[in-house]
Design an enzyme around this catalytic site. Structure first.
Site, PDB file in Angstrom:
ATOM      1  N   TYR A 122       0.950  -1.201   0.216  1.00 54.44           N
ATOM      2  CA  TYR A 122       0.315   0.115  -0.330  1.00 54.44           C
ATOM      3  C   TYR A 122       0.991   1.603  -0.291  1.00 54.44           C
ATOM      4  O   TYR A 122       0.289   2.484  -0.554  1.00 54.44           O
ATOM      5  CB  TYR A 122      -0.872   0.205   1.109  1.00 54.44           C
TER       6      TYR A 122
ATOM      7  N   LYS B 123       3.410 -15.072   2.122  1.00 52.97           N
ATOM      8  CA  LYS B 123       3.438 -15.977   1.338  1.00 52.97           C
ATOM      9  C   LYS B 123       4.693 -16.748   1.033  1.00 52.97           C
ATOM     10  O   LYS B 123       6.171 -15.905   0.258  1.00 52.97           O
ATOM     11  CB  LYS B 123       3.014 -15.640  -0.444  1.00 52.97           C
TER      12      LYS B 123
ATOM     13  N   ASP C 247      -2.920 -18.399   1.068  1.00 54.84           N
ATOM     14  CA  ASP C 247      -4.123 -18.870  -0.165  1.00 54.84           C
ATOM     15  C   ASP C 247      -4.523 -19.402   0.798  1.00 54.84           C
ATOM     16  O   ASP C 247      -6.110 -19.912   0.199  1.00 54.84           O
ATOM     17  CB  ASP C 247      -3.176 -18.902  -1.684  1.00 54.84           C
TER      18      ASP C 247
ATOM     19  N   ASP D  46      -6.624  -7.417   3.567  1.00 57.71           N
ATOM     20  CA  ASP D  46      -7.283  -6.480   3.139  1.00 57.71           C
ATOM     21  C   ASP D  46      -8.733  -7.349   2.309  1.00 57.71           C
ATOM     22  O   ASP D  46      -9.607  -7.475   3.121  1.00 57.71           O
ATOM     23  CB  ASP D  46      -7.179  -5.692   1.857  1.00 57.71           C
TER      24      ASP D  46
ATOM     25  N   ASP E  25     -12.011  -9.067   4.615  1.00 60.20           N
ATOM     26  CA  ASP E  25     -13.866  -9.234   3.594  1.00 60.20           C
ATOM     27  C   ASP E  25     -14.129 -10.069   3.403  1.00 60.20           C
ATOM     28  O   ASP E  25     -15.499 -10.615   3.740  1.00 60.20           O
ATOM     29  CB  ASP E  25     -12.820  -8.742   2.262  1.00 60.20           C
TER      30      ASP E  25
HETATM   31  C1  IPM Z   1      -9.918  -1.134   3.272  1.00 55.03           C
HETATM   32  C2  IPM Z   1     -10.622  -1.229   2.390  1.00 55.03           C
HETATM   33  C3  IPM Z   1      -9.467   0.453   1.707  1.00 55.03           C
HETATM   34  C4  IPM Z   1      -8.051  -0.409   2.050  1.00 55.03           C
HETATM   35  C5  IPM Z   1      -9.730   0.667   1.201  1.00 55.03           C
HETATM   36  C6  IPM Z   1     -10.650   1.993   0.765  1.00 55.03           C
HETATM   37  C7  IPM Z   1      -8.548   2.279   0.700  1.00 55.03           C
HETATM   38  O1  IPM Z   1     -10.583  -1.758   1.643  1.00 55.03           O
HETATM   39  O2  IPM Z   1      -9.871  -0.449   5.127  1.00 55.03           O
HETATM   40  O3  IPM Z   1     -10.071  -2.609   3.606  1.00 55.03           O
HETATM   41  O4  IPM Z   1      -8.662  -0.973   0.644  1.00 55.03           O
HETATM   42  O5  IPM Z   1      -7.658  -0.554   3.102  1.00 55.03           O
HETATM   43 MG    MG Z   2     -10.638  -3.928   2.172  1.00 54.66          MG
END
Ligand code: IPM
Ligand code: MG
Length: 369
Positions: A141, A192, A225, A249, A253
């Site tokens: 990032y 990884k 993975d 990230d 999710d």
């Molecule tokens: C998160 C989001 C952010 C990220 C974006 C909005 C920059 O997806 O907080 O997970 O990728 O970190």
């Molecule tokens: Mg995210």
């Protein structure tokens, strides 16, 4: 003590869920003998529209001084084609970087009332309680060099750099182990190391921290993975997962979705402790994002934002009692069968953003009596 909070509602559903958090804060101020000063500013697209920057220096300064920042969400289709430094997301990334919020805590918790809302079989997710600890200020990032370059023949080349140092890995590992100590005592570290040098360093440094400081805990290394696969196969094998910025990230999710709804889950981003005050900078944020498709329609689920505020009470204000109170009020409204659209199921009562918050406040009243 008066807690000094900065609200950054942002874009999409951010403002409408943040308004509901404000009501919960006001309820606590009135009924629970805690005092807050609230300030508010723009971030993301909202800030771009007014100031042509995703966050102003003035808003940044407020964030640096606040006891905690309560963040809504950023982004929307109208800014998708903006140049990189004019993207709403840059506001959030600057907050993370300048406030040095290196530890992102993302709980993936399955509420008993929502076991059936998961895309996995109820028995796989009932009682699920994972904490993902994502490194937030390093890795691909922020690593340099980065950018897109046009070559002599007119074709282009893009570069992002994955970069980690010893100290960056050790400090996030400590956060994960400290949390595991208060939980089931197990950490999975995902990288990884089979293909990436940063993965090798990550594995070695986490092993070192474990061996020298946390020997009583269980540490398992897992390839990222495989972690993604195991999360959908048998998520309950995990307690704490520590991983880098990009894998975190993605895995967070995935883990969030397992619980039935992204709209339910809070997150905390914590910085290093100040040597003098012992306090950490912190930002709290629902993980659902700006959801432009339902923005402004009073449909969004305010629970993730409310639970993010509960995390703020716990981690920044050291107020476990009120954190637990807010969390129990949320559980109570779910038990009553109230659902926003994102978690709606047959036989339940569909409610709006405002109605959900009304019910949370009512549950708080009932519990405080
Ligand atoms: C998160 C989001 C952010 C990220 C974006 C909005 C920059 O997806 O907080 O997970 O990728 O970190
Ligand atoms: Mg995210």
């Amino acid at each position: 003590m008066t807690a000094n909070l900065l609200l950054l509602p942002g874009d999409g559903i951010g403002p409408e869920v943040t308004v509901q958090v404000r009501r919960v804060i006001e309820w606590l101020a009135k009924n629970r003998n805690v005092s807050f000063t609230l300030d508010e500013d723009l971030v993301g697209g909202a800030s771009l529209t007014k100031h042509d920057t995703p966050i102003t220096d003035a808003a940044m300064e407020k964030a640096m001084k606040a006891d905690a920042v309560l963040f809504g969400a950023v982004g929307g289709p109208q800014w998708d084609r903006n140049a990189f430094d004019k993207k709403p997301e840059r506001g959030l990334l600057r907050l993370r970087k300048d406030m040095e919020l290196f530890a992102n805590l993302r709980p993936a918790l399955c509420f008993p009332a929502l076991t059936d809302a998961s895309s996995l079989k109820p028995e796989l997710v009932s009682g699920l309680d994972i904490m993902i600890v994502r490194e937030l200020t390093g890795g691909v990032y922020f690593g340099e060099p980065r950018g897109i370059e046009t070559l002599a023949d007119g074709s282009r080349k893009a570069v992002d750099t994955q970069l980690y140092t010893t100290e960056e890995v050790r400090r996030i590992a400590r956060v994960a182990f400290d949390l595991a100590r208060k939980r089931k005592g197990e950490v999975h570290s995902a990288e990884k190391s089979n293909v990436m040098h940063t993965g090798v360093l990550w594995r070695e440094e986490v092993t070192h921290v474990h061996a020298t400081e946390y020997r009583e805990l269980k540490l398992q290394h897992i390839l990222a993975d495989n972690a993604a696969m195991q999360l959908v196969r048998n998520p309950k094998q995990f307690d704490v997962i520590v991983t880098d910025n990009l894998f975190g990230d993605i895995l967070s999710d995935e883990a969030a979705m397992l619980t039935g709804s992204l709209g339910m889950l809070p997150s905390a981003s914590l910085g290093a402790k100040d040597a003098v005050s012992g306090k950490s900078r912190a930002l709290y944020e629902p993980i659902h994002g700006s959801a432009p498709d339902i923005a402004g329609q009073n449909k969004a689920n305010p629970i993730a934002a409310v639970l993010s505020f509960a995390m703020c009470l716990r981690y920044s204000l050291d107020d476990e009692a009120n954190a637990a109170l807010v969390e129990s009020a949320v559980s109570a409204v779910l038990d009553q069968g109230l659902r926003t659209g994102d978690i709606m199921q047959p036989g339940k009562q569909l409610v709006s953003t405002t109605q959900m918050a009304d019910a949370i406040l009512k549950a708080l009243d009932a519990k405080a009596r």
